[in-house]
Design a protein around this motif. Structure first.
Motif, PDB file in Angstrom:
ATOM      1  N   ARG A  51     -55.573 -37.221  10.633  1.00 58.76           N
ATOM      2  CA  ARG A  51     -54.774 -36.762   9.873  1.00 58.76           C
ATOM      3  C   ARG A  51     -53.683 -35.807  10.764  1.00 58.76           C
ATOM      4  NH1 ARG A  51     -58.749 -34.823   4.824  1.00 58.76           N
ATOM      5  NH2 ARG A  51     -60.161 -36.263   4.788  1.00 58.76           N
ATOM      6  N   PHE A  52     -54.242 -34.866  11.493  1.00 58.80           N
ATOM      7  CA  PHE A  52     -53.374 -34.108  12.573  1.00 58.80           C
ATOM      8  C   PHE A  52     -51.752 -34.697  12.871  1.00 58.80           C
ATOM      9  CE2 PHE A  52     -52.719 -31.068  15.673  1.00 58.80           C
ATOM     10  CZ  PHE A  52     -52.405 -29.887  15.126  1.00 58.80           C
ATOM     11  N   GLU A  53     -52.690 -36.043  13.817  1.00 63.23           N
ATOM     12  CA  GLU A  53     -51.740 -36.754  13.964  1.00 63.23           C
ATOM     13  C   GLU A  53     -50.813 -38.064  13.422  1.00 63.23           C
ATOM     14  OE1 GLU A  53     -55.173 -38.709  17.903  1.00 63.23           O
ATOM     15  OE2 GLU A  53     -54.388 -40.011  16.425  1.00 63.23           O
ATOM     16  N   ALA A  54     -51.016 -37.653  12.478  1.00 62.95           N
ATOM     17  CA  ALA A  54     -49.994 -38.418  11.358  1.00 62.95           C
ATOM     18  C   ALA A  54     -49.378 -36.545  10.767  1.00 62.95           C
ATOM     19  CB  ALA A  54     -50.724 -38.721   9.987  1.00 62.95           C
ATOM     20  N   GLN A  55     -50.012 -36.188  10.985  1.00 62.67           N
ATOM     21  CA  GLN A  55     -48.754 -34.283  10.305  1.00 62.67           C
ATOM     22  C   GLN A  55     -48.181 -34.327  11.191  1.00 62.67           C
ATOM     23  OE1 GLN A  55     -51.511 -32.116   8.411  1.00 62.67           O
ATOM     24  NE2 GLN A  55     -52.464 -33.286   6.908  1.00 62.67           N
ATOM     25  N   ASN A  56     -48.195 -35.100  12.387  1.00 64.26           N
ATOM     26  CA  ASN A  56     -47.718 -34.062  14.105  1.00 64.26           C
ATOM     27  C   ASN A  56     -47.042 -35.229  14.130  1.00 64.26           C
ATOM     28  OD1 ASN A  56     -47.867 -30.813  13.709  1.00 64.26           O
ATOM     29  ND2 ASN A  56     -49.745 -31.964  12.978  1.00 64.26           N
ATOM     30  N   SER A  57     -45.376 -35.926  13.947  1.00 60.76           N
ATOM     31  CA  SER A  57     -45.301 -37.059  15.145  1.00 60.76           C
ATOM     32  C   SER A  57     -45.484 -36.743  16.270  1.00 60.76           C
ATOM     33  CB  SER A  57     -43.684 -37.608  14.502  1.00 60.76           C
ATOM     34  OG  SER A  57     -43.471 -37.118  13.005  1.00 60.76           O
ATOM     35  N   GLY A  58     -45.635 -37.936  16.952  1.00 61.67           N
ATOM     36  CA  GLY A  58     -45.851 -37.569  18.761  1.00 61.67           C
ATOM     37  C   GLY A  58     -46.718 -36.842  19.425  1.00 61.67           C
ATOM     38  N   VAL A  59     -47.813 -36.484  18.236  1.00 60.65           N
ATOM     39  CA  VAL A  59     -48.831 -36.243  18.935  1.00 60.65           C
ATOM     40  C   VAL A  59     -50.025 -36.826  19.222  1.00 60.65           C
ATOM     41  CG1 VAL A  59     -50.617 -34.070  18.229  1.00 60.65           C
ATOM     42  CG2 VAL A  59     -48.333 -33.385  17.956  1.00 60.65           C
ATOM     43  N   THR A  60     -51.420 -36.650  20.139  1.00 61.75           N
ATOM     44  CA  THR A  60     -52.650 -37.304  20.081  1.00 61.75           C
ATOM     45  C   THR A  60     -53.630 -36.087  20.683  1.00 61.75           C
ATOM     46  OG1 THR A  60     -51.384 -39.513  21.111  1.00 61.75           O
ATOM     47  CG2 THR A  60     -53.995 -39.741  21.515  1.00 61.75           C
ATOM     48  N   VAL A  61     -54.196 -36.821  19.248  1.00 62.33           N
ATOM     49  CA  VAL A  61     -55.824 -36.126  19.491  1.00 62.33           C
ATOM     50  C   VAL A  61     -56.988 -36.042  20.442  1.00 62.33           C
ATOM     51  CG1 VAL A  61     -57.627 -34.140  18.735  1.00 62.33           C
ATOM     52  CG2 VAL A  61     -55.619 -34.725  17.590  1.00 62.33           C
ATOM     53  N   LYS A  62     -56.981 -36.353  21.356  1.00 66.05           N
ATOM     54  CA  LYS A  62     -58.236 -36.445  22.739  1.00 66.05           C
ATOM     55  C   LYS A  62     -58.936 -35.161  23.193  1.00 66.05           C
ATOM     56  CE  LYS A  62     -59.410 -37.402  27.488  1.00 66.05           C
ATOM     57  NZ  LYS A  62     -58.476 -37.302  28.439  1.00 66.05           N
ATOM     58  N   PHE A  63     -60.635 -35.854  22.406  1.00 66.86           N
ATOM     59  CA  PHE A  63     -61.894 -35.256  21.546  1.00 66.86           C
ATOM     60  C   PHE A  63     -63.096 -35.441  23.313  1.00 66.86           C
ATOM     61  CE2 PHE A  63     -60.292 -35.841  17.647  1.00 66.86           C
ATOM     62  CZ  PHE A  63     -60.294 -34.765  17.090  1.00 66.86           C
ATOM     63  N   SER A  64     -63.154 -34.361  23.020  1.00 72.68           N
ATOM     64  CA  SER A  64     -64.870 -34.686  23.840  1.00 72.68           C
ATOM     65  C   SER A  64     -65.587 -33.861  23.780  1.00 72.68           C
ATOM     66  CB  SER A  64     -64.160 -34.056  25.821  1.00 72.68           C
ATOM     67  OG  SER A  64     -65.641 -33.738  26.574  1.00 72.68           O
ATOM     68  N   PHE A  65     -66.550 -34.703  22.974  1.00 81.83           N
ATOM     69  CA  PHE A  65     -67.722 -34.363  22.217  1.00 81.83           C
ATOM     70  C   PHE A  65     -69.455 -33.987  23.274  1.00 81.83           C
ATOM     71  CE2 PHE A  65     -65.086 -36.880  18.936  1.00 81.83           C
ATOM     72  CZ  PHE A  65     -65.231 -35.822  18.064  1.00 81.83           C
ATOM     73  N   GLU A  66     -69.560 -33.372  23.259  1.00 79.56           N
ATOM     74  CA  GLU A  66     -70.762 -33.411  24.392  1.00 79.56           C
ATOM     75  C   GLU A  66     -71.879 -31.995  23.024  1.00 79.56           C
ATOM     76  OE1 GLU A  66     -70.609 -32.911  28.365  1.00 79.56           O
ATOM     77  OE2 GLU A  66     -68.543 -33.395  28.455  1.00 79.56           O
ATOM     78  N   GLY A  67     -72.555 -31.656  23.860  1.00 78.77           N
ATOM     79  CA  GLY A  67     -73.601 -30.466  23.634  1.00 78.77           C
ATOM     80  C   GLY A  67     -72.961 -29.310  24.413  1.00 78.77           C
ATOM     81  N   ALA A 229     -52.812 -25.873  20.046  1.00 79.36           N
ATOM     82  CA  ALA A 229     -54.038 -25.453  19.967  1.00 79.36           C
ATOM     83  C   ALA A 229     -53.801 -24.689  18.188  1.00 79.36           C
ATOM     84  CB  ALA A 229     -54.463 -24.851  21.081  1.00 79.36           C
ATOM     85  N   GLY A 230     -53.267 -23.626  18.377  1.00 78.51           N
ATOM     86  CA  GLY A 230     -53.291 -22.510  17.180  1.00 78.51           C
ATOM     87  C   GLY A 230     -53.004 -23.612  16.172  1.00 78.51           C
ATOM     88  N   LEU A 231     -52.353 -24.947  15.779  1.00 73.16           N
ATOM     89  CA  LEU A 231     -52.461 -25.071  14.757  1.00 73.16           C
ATOM     90  C   LEU A 231     -53.454 -26.362  14.156  1.00 73.16           C
ATOM     91  CD1 LEU A 231     -49.042 -26.634  15.690  1.00 73.16           C
ATOM     92  CD2 LEU A 231     -49.110 -25.176  13.411  1.00 73.16           C
ATOM     93  N   PHE A 232     -54.483 -26.737  15.463  1.00 71.59           N
ATOM     94  CA  PHE A 232     -55.374 -27.649  14.512  1.00 71.59           C
ATOM     95  C   PHE A 232     -56.540 -26.450  14.242  1.00 71.59           C
ATOM     96  CE2 PHE A 232     -59.389 -29.266  16.298  1.00 71.59           C
ATOM     97  CZ  PHE A 232     -58.716 -30.455  15.858  1.00 71.59           C
ATOM     98  N   ARG A 233     -56.852 -25.529  15.246  1.00 69.50           N
ATOM     99  CA  ARG A 233     -57.240 -24.569  14.902  1.00 69.50           C
ATOM    100  C   ARG A 233     -57.988 -23.974  13.424  1.00 69.50           C
ATOM    101  NH1 ARG A 233     -57.241 -19.031  14.468  1.00 69.50           N
ATOM    102  NH2 ARG A 233     -58.896 -17.731  14.117  1.00 69.50           N
ATOM    103  N   SER A 234     -56.644 -24.130  13.009  1.00 71.27           N
ATOM    104  CA  SER A 234     -55.539 -23.436  11.460  1.00 71.27           C
ATOM    105  C   SER A 234     -56.479 -24.602  10.492  1.00 71.27           C
ATOM    106  CB  SER A 234     -54.593 -23.116  10.662  1.00 71.27           C
ATOM    107  OG  SER A 234     -54.311 -21.814  11.874  1.00 71.27           O
ATOM    108  N   PHE A 235     -56.004 -25.959  10.684  1.00 78.76           N
ATOM    109  CA  PHE A 235     -55.556 -26.822  10.138  1.00 78.76           C
ATOM    110  C   PHE A 235     -57.522 -27.263   9.601  1.00 78.76           C
ATOM    111  CE2 PHE A 235     -56.113 -32.159  10.472  1.00 78.76           C
ATOM    112  CZ  PHE A 235     -56.093 -32.091   8.701  1.00 78.76           C
ATOM    113  N   VAL A 236     -58.413 -26.774  10.803  1.00 75.22           N
ATOM    114  CA  VAL A 236     -59.674 -27.295  10.643  1.00 75.22           C
ATOM    115  C   VAL A 236     -60.341 -25.678   9.544  1.00 75.22           C
ATOM    116  CG1 VAL A 236     -61.980 -26.335  11.665  1.00 75.22           C
ATOM    117  CG2 VAL A 236     -60.211 -28.368  12.736  1.00 75.22           C
ATOM    118  N   LEU A 237     -59.597 -24.584   9.345  1.00 76.08           N
ATOM    119  CA  LEU A 237     -59.851 -23.571   8.903  1.00 76.08           C
ATOM    120  C   LEU A 237     -59.733 -24.139   7.767  1.00 76.08           C
ATOM    121  CD1 LEU A 237     -59.423 -20.538  11.441  1.00 76.08           C
ATOM    122  CD2 LEU A 237     -61.721 -21.375  10.557  1.00 76.08           C
TER     123      LEU A 237
END
Length: 253
Positions: A51-67, A229-237
């Motif tokens: 959703r964040f990518e769809a709302q922010n053109s040209g942005v790719t979100v890359k995740f690293s999921f671990e403990g 990063a600040g935008l994504f943090r606000s998006f999650v909150l």
């Protein structure tokens, strides 16, 4: 004249292009936002990332999921990331002490443990005390991992002592052993059992209320994409974040 003619030709071509009906497409800068997140956030953050990518053109979100403990270790050793989301405050505090955060973390969700069992609950497990019975193969998270810390606390407050066959480095590894049949039961988060409802059954137990994990999120110091990063943090909150997290059982702060 040899110098003037090419210049005039270039001007003519530019004028022709400006006068044509062809649309002019602006080049959008491509940016990658790197998010380090606890394994239990895999499904929820995966959906929010799209959703964040769809709302922010040209942005790719890359995740690293671990403990969470493994992610903190990587950050303090110099790994580059923009956002860190932990499954507990303890590991976020470690990140703060390691001076790898920019600003104060904010809690965006809560979680609690549940027992994951095979479909149909073939061993007839009804509660935490059943996991201490002989003949059961039980797996939990390692103590330094948030789900392992919660499992330890639940045992201490309930008086139930488990003898796990293994202690895994993240909650998804515990879940995988139950799904594959290598374990009869595993202590996971409610959210993980809910996300895997097609492959496992979930057994809730009241003692889990004594070990609620709070999930904080923060921008990483010297983040390559600090503004994003600040935008994504606000998006999650925000409201969209809350709705997506609630789908699998995350609680609100």
């Amino acid at each position: 004249m040899r110098r003037v003619v090419p210049a005039l030709l270039a001007l003519a071509l530019a004028a022709t292009a400006c006068g044509s009906d062809q649309p002019v497409t602006a080049t959008i800068e491509s940016r990658t936002l790197t998010v380090f997140a606890a394994a239990s956030l895999t499904e929820s953050f995966g959906a929010l990332g799209k959703r964040f990518e769809a709302q922010n053109s040209g942005v790719t979100v890359k995740f690293s999921f671990e403990g969470s403990s493994a992610l903190v270790q990587k950050l303090t050793q110099g790994a580059k990331a923009d956002v860190f989301a932990s499954a507990d405050k303890t590991n976020m505090d470690k990140a703060a002490k390691g001076e790898v955060l920019d600003g104060q973390p904010s809690v965006f969700a809560t979680n609690r443990l549940a027992i994951a069992v095979g479909k149909g609950n073939p061993k007839g497990i009804k509660g935490l005390a059943d996991l201490a019975k002989d003949g059961l193969t039980v797996v939990v998270c390692a103590p330094q991992v948030p789900c392992g810390s919660a499992a330890k606390k639940v045992q201490q407050t309930s008086g139930v002592t488990l003898k796990p066959a293994s202690e895994e480095q993240d909650v998804k590894s515990v879940l995988a052993k139950v799904q594959s049949g290598d374990a009869d039961a595993g202590l996971v988060y409610v959210t993980d059992a809910t996300s895997a409802a097609a492959k496992v059954d979930k057994v809730d137990f009241p003692e889990a209320a004594g070990a609620i994990n709070e999930y904080p999120i923060a921008v990483v110091k010297d983040a390559p994409q600090a503004q994003l990063a600040g935008l994504f943090r606000s998006f999650v909150l925000g409201e969209e974040g809350k709705k997506e997290l609630a789908k699998v059982g995350f609680g609100t702060p």
